[in-house]
Scaffold this motif. Structure first.
Motif, short mmCIF file in Angstrom:
data_model
loop_
_atom_site.label_atom_id
_atom_site.label_comp_id
_atom_site.label_asym_id
_atom_site.label_seq_id
_atom_site.Cartn_x
_atom_site.Cartn_y
_atom_site.Cartn_z
N THR A 207 0.85 -1.20 0.00
CA THR A 207 0.00 0.00 0.00
C THR A 207 0.88 1.24 0.00
N THR A 236 -5.07 10.32 8.32
CA THR A 236 -4.85 9.02 7.68
C THR A 236 -4.68 7.88 8.68
N ASN A 267 -9.36 0.17 -1.84
CA ASN A 267 -8.78 1.52 -1.92
C ASN A 267 -9.86 2.55 -1.64
#
Ligand SMILES: Nc1ncnc2c1ncn2[C@@H]1O[C@H](COP(=O)(O)OP(=O)(O)OP(=O)(O)O)[C@@H](O)[C@H]1O
Ligand SMILES: [K+]
Length: 294
Positions: A207, A236, A267
């Protein structure tokens, strides 16, 4: 679906982080559940998965519904994390794994019936690595798909982790610790993927935050960059766990989707999580998502 590791998080919000030896006032304190296993489990459950978590806590410390196997111990406290976040979103975190590290073979044996009937098992490294590996082996031996998230990363990961993970999913930092290859772009992530295939992995996902992910597999050795849509990120924290939880959900419930499609959807879900603050608090629920994801 199965997960490991659980923490109680203590959050303190301050205007700035304290220096060593300094005492400052914070303006907010709250607690919440955390731990990578628990976070990933919560995201999968919010998408509609039936989930179980195998974990260990201090005897009498808490009761969890949705948890099928909870070992209890007097020998250690329930895992805990202190998280201090300043007004810019910068944080310092100290984790005491506590009882998580006492989850052992005996516990896995007692949870064998849960492991055998799962569609997907997800393991991380917040419990003793040997226990994680043993769980992966048990799942594999019973035809359960294994998803391994090597977090927090170890430089000298037992090579058997590669061969017993159907899917090996790491972020840039973990990729670098495990392979020694610094990852700054999709091309680097592709190199990591190929290195891990050489070590015995079947399918690797790296990722890349706002860049999405890179996928490499034994069936498709040319690294595939799967970008994600642009969003206004506010926090995040937890994005990686949201992604892994979503991935597990799609692997279990939509086994015929292509891996690229599964990653695109995961995603998207993780990109929703970065638009809200906190970890589990930011993970989207099925009813609030576009229905074409399901
Ligand atoms: N800024 C962003 N915009 C859109 N999607 C994002 C962003 N950051 C993360 N994501 C999504 O979350 C996934 C995981 O992010 P990342 O690679 O940063 O994991 P991580 O470093 O483990 O996360 P964290 O440690 O912050 O929980 C990415 O593959 C992507 O799908
Ligand atoms: K978040």
């Amino acid at each position: 679906q199965l997960y490991k590791s659980l923490h109680i998080n203590h959050y303190i919000l301050t205007s700035r982080l304290p220096k060593a030896g300094e005492t400052i006032h914070g303006h907010k304190f709250f607690t919440g559940f955390g731990g990578k296993g628990a976070n990933q489990c919560v995201q999968a459950a919010r998408l509609g998965a039936r989930t179980s978590i195998i974990c260990k806590v201090r005897i009498g410390s808490l009761l969890l519904n949705a948890v099928e196997y909870v070992g209890q111990t007097k020998a250690a406290a329930t895992g805990a994390a202190s998280i201090i976040v300043d007004s810019e979103g910068q944080n310092v975190i100290v984790i005491v794994a506590g009882a998580n590290l006492l989850l052992d073979s005996e516990d896995l044996k007692k949870a064998n019936h849960i492991i055998c009937k799962a569609k997907v098992m997800v393991c991380q490294l917040e419990i003793t690595p040997a226990t994680s590996l043993e769980a992966l082996k048990m799942a594999h031996a019973n035809g359960v798909k294994t998803l391994f998230n090597p977090a927090p990363a170890l430089a000298d990961l037992d090579p058997q982790f590669y061969t017993h993970s159907d899917i090996f999913c790491c972020n840039e930092t973990e990729a670098e610790i495990i392979t020694g290859i610094p990852v700054g772009n999709p091309e680097d992530a592709g190199k990591v993927g190929l290195t891990l295939l050489e070590r015995g992995c079947k399918l690797v996902i790296v990722t890349l935050g706002a860049e999405g992910c890179v996928l490499v597999s034994v069936d498709e050795r040319i690294p595939k960059h799967v970008p994600t849509g642009k969003v206004a990120a506010v926090d995040t924290t937890g994005a990686g766990d949201s992604f892994v939880g979503a991935l597990a959900f799609y692997l279990a419930y939509y086994p015929h989707l292509s891996m690229e499609e599964v990653i695109k959807k995961s995603n998207f879900i993780a990109s929703v999580s970065v638009q809200a603050s906190g970890t589990q608090t930011s993970f989207p629920k099925r009813k609030d998502l576009p229905q074409d994801l399901f």
